[in-house]
Motif scaffolding. Sequence first.
Motif, mmCIF file in Angstrom:
data_model
loop_
_atom_site.group_PDB
_atom_site.id
_atom_site.type_symbol
_atom_site.label_atom_id
_atom_site.label_comp_id
_atom_site.label_asym_id
_atom_site.label_seq_id
_atom_site.Cartn_x
_atom_site.Cartn_y
_atom_site.Cartn_z
ATOM 1 N N THR A 105 0.940 -1.051 0.030
ATOM 2 C CA THR A 105 -0.037 -0.146 0.094
ATOM 3 C C THR A 105 0.981 1.222 0.109
ATOM 4 O OG1 THR A 105 -1.757 1.198 1.307
ATOM 5 C CG2 THR A 105 -0.049 0.018 2.580
ATOM 6 N N TYR A 106 0.396 2.457 -0.615
ATOM 7 C CA TYR A 106 1.034 3.546 -0.744
ATOM 8 C C TYR A 106 0.323 4.717 -0.487
ATOM 9 C CZ TYR A 106 3.718 0.214 -3.492
ATOM 10 O OH TYR A 106 4.472 -0.950 -4.001
ATOM 11 N N GLU A 107 1.088 5.878 -0.153
ATOM 12 C CA GLU A 107 0.339 6.957 0.213
ATOM 13 C C GLU A 107 0.953 8.187 -0.267
ATOM 14 O OE1 GLU A 107 -0.325 7.448 4.447
ATOM 15 O OE2 GLU A 107 1.859 7.856 4.783
ATOM 16 N N VAL A 108 0.477 9.659 -0.563
ATOM 17 C CA VAL A 108 1.044 10.616 -0.823
ATOM 18 C C VAL A 108 0.046 11.645 -0.477
ATOM 19 C CG1 VAL A 108 0.261 10.639 -3.122
ATOM 20 C CG2 VAL A 108 2.014 12.039 -2.440
ATOM 21 N N GLY A 109 0.573 12.921 0.264
ATOM 22 C CA GLY A 109 -0.327 13.977 0.765
ATOM 23 C C GLY A 109 0.235 15.009 1.339
ATOM 24 N N VAL A 131 4.944 11.189 2.116
ATOM 25 C CA VAL A 131 4.972 10.180 1.259
ATOM 26 C C VAL A 131 5.182 8.868 2.114
ATOM 27 C CG1 VAL A 131 5.490 11.464 -0.868
ATOM 28 C CG2 VAL A 131 7.267 10.372 0.428
ATOM 29 N N GLY A 132 4.740 7.696 1.489
ATOM 30 C CA GLY A 132 4.665 6.626 2.272
ATOM 31 C C GLY A 132 4.342 5.116 1.466
ATOM 32 N N VAL A 143 1.219 -1.597 8.184
ATOM 33 C CA VAL A 143 2.259 -0.557 8.732
ATOM 34 C C VAL A 143 2.909 0.300 7.526
ATOM 35 C CG1 VAL A 143 4.413 -0.929 9.999
ATOM 36 C CG2 VAL A 143 2.552 -2.237 10.681
ATOM 37 N N MET A 144 3.158 1.450 7.831
ATOM 38 C CA MET A 144 3.719 2.121 6.582
ATOM 39 C C MET A 144 5.004 2.768 7.112
ATOM 40 S SD MET A 144 1.038 2.271 4.623
ATOM 41 C CE MET A 144 1.504 3.764 3.508
ATOM 42 N N LEU A 145 5.764 2.892 6.250
ATOM 43 C CA LEU A 145 7.240 3.482 6.439
ATOM 44 C C LEU A 145 6.961 4.851 5.924
ATOM 45 C CD1 LEU A 145 10.148 3.651 7.322
ATOM 46 C CD2 LEU A 145 10.837 2.658 4.958
ATOM 47 N N GLU A 146 6.995 6.011 6.564
ATOM 48 C CA GLU A 146 6.632 7.391 6.121
ATOM 49 C C GLU A 146 7.738 8.346 6.215
ATOM 50 O OE1 GLU A 146 1.772 7.524 7.118
ATOM 51 O OE2 GLU A 146 3.035 8.587 8.514
ATOM 52 N N LEU A 176 8.117 4.841 11.294
ATOM 53 C CA LEU A 176 7.322 3.608 11.199
ATOM 54 C C LEU A 176 5.969 3.729 11.765
ATOM 55 C CD1 LEU A 176 8.028 0.849 9.867
ATOM 56 C CD2 LEU A 176 8.422 0.023 12.071
ATOM 57 N N ASP A 177 4.929 3.762 10.963
ATOM 58 C CA ASP A 177 3.680 4.162 11.546
ATOM 59 C C ASP A 177 2.668 2.982 11.308
ATOM 60 O OD1 ASP A 177 3.896 7.342 12.023
ATOM 61 O OD2 ASP A 177 5.198 6.444 10.386
ATOM 62 N N PRO A 178 1.999 2.347 12.272
ATOM 63 C CA PRO A 178 0.767 1.328 11.982
ATOM 64 C C PRO A 178 -0.390 2.174 11.834
ATOM 65 C CG PRO A 178 2.078 0.881 14.031
ATOM 66 C CD PRO A 178 2.352 2.410 13.703
ATOM 67 N N VAL A 179 -1.344 1.710 10.809
ATOM 68 C CA VAL A 179 -2.662 2.412 10.536
ATOM 69 C C VAL A 179 -3.711 1.234 10.849
ATOM 70 C CG1 VAL A 179 -3.878 3.618 8.852
ATOM 71 C CG2 VAL A 179 -1.475 3.824 8.901
ATOM 72 N N TYR A 180 -4.703 1.321 11.780
ATOM 73 C CA TYR A 180 -5.741 0.453 11.806
ATOM 74 C C TYR A 180 -6.858 1.018 11.467
ATOM 75 C CZ TYR A 180 -8.707 -2.909 14.064
ATOM 76 O OH TYR A 180 -9.615 -3.978 14.469
#
Length: 300
Positions: A105-109, A131-132, A143-146, A176-180
Amino acid sequence: MTSVRILSLLKHTTLLCAAFAFSLGSASAQISTAPDSSSSTSVPSSESSSSTLQLVDDAGGPGNGIPGLAALPAAAAPNGSGGGQYDNRGGHGGGGAGGIRSHLTYEVGGGVNAPSSDSSPYITWGGNVTVGGGYRFNKNLAVMLEYQFIDDKVPGAIIAEAGATGGNDHIWSLTLDPVYDFNPKSSINFYATGGYGFYRKVTSFSDPEPQQFCTYFYCGVVTQNVTVGHFSSNQGGWSIGGGLSHRFAGWNGDGQMRIFAEARYLDVLSPAITTQPNGLGTTAVGADTKIVPVTVGLRF
């Protein structure tokens, strides 16, 4: 004479009936024994129990050579050999077309930052870019690496202490950021997040100075803000917060992209500093940098 003729007629009639009965019995015996002799030579004794269930004719098809008997359906394929034309067991999470890539999974903001009341004397409003990428373990947990970059202004009182005309705080981090996700199957989803990682904070002061500016056709002198002093620190930091996401439907109602908006409380564990950056005036900054980043972006 009449009685003798009657007895002779009865005798001949009895002999004819007996001969006819004997011929019928021998013919029926030949018909009933013919199939037994052929089957006994074609089917081995060890396979007699299975051969009674298959009814295979000379052409090799089940039941094709027996009048009035419909063809039997083919046996179902075993689990490991595929299900033929109508097998739709493949998909996400089962290897093959899925695998590890289906869990990525990926993210940008980007967004704005507001200082907490404790840190407002040392940092002001600004913006952020995030970004992550990460791994989704199941529908609820990822779990994201941001990587995040924060650009905030330095308050006027700190700039005046240093004897400069401008200043900014740049903070970049790798965390390192968990997302629930609380309701991942819904198009509207609430989630909680937070994390811990490495933060680098650089405080810079600037003054306008003349700088030479050239193009292909022209050279001149312009005034630009130039960094005249700075100090920095490396430390850990943590954040906690939550947000709201909305899933796009996609072509078949199964889209994976979401737009999200979140807010976090961020505490950069920076030390208290009293310094004279690059010969400027004495500058004092309190410990910890506490801000609230508000971010809007996409996850997919």
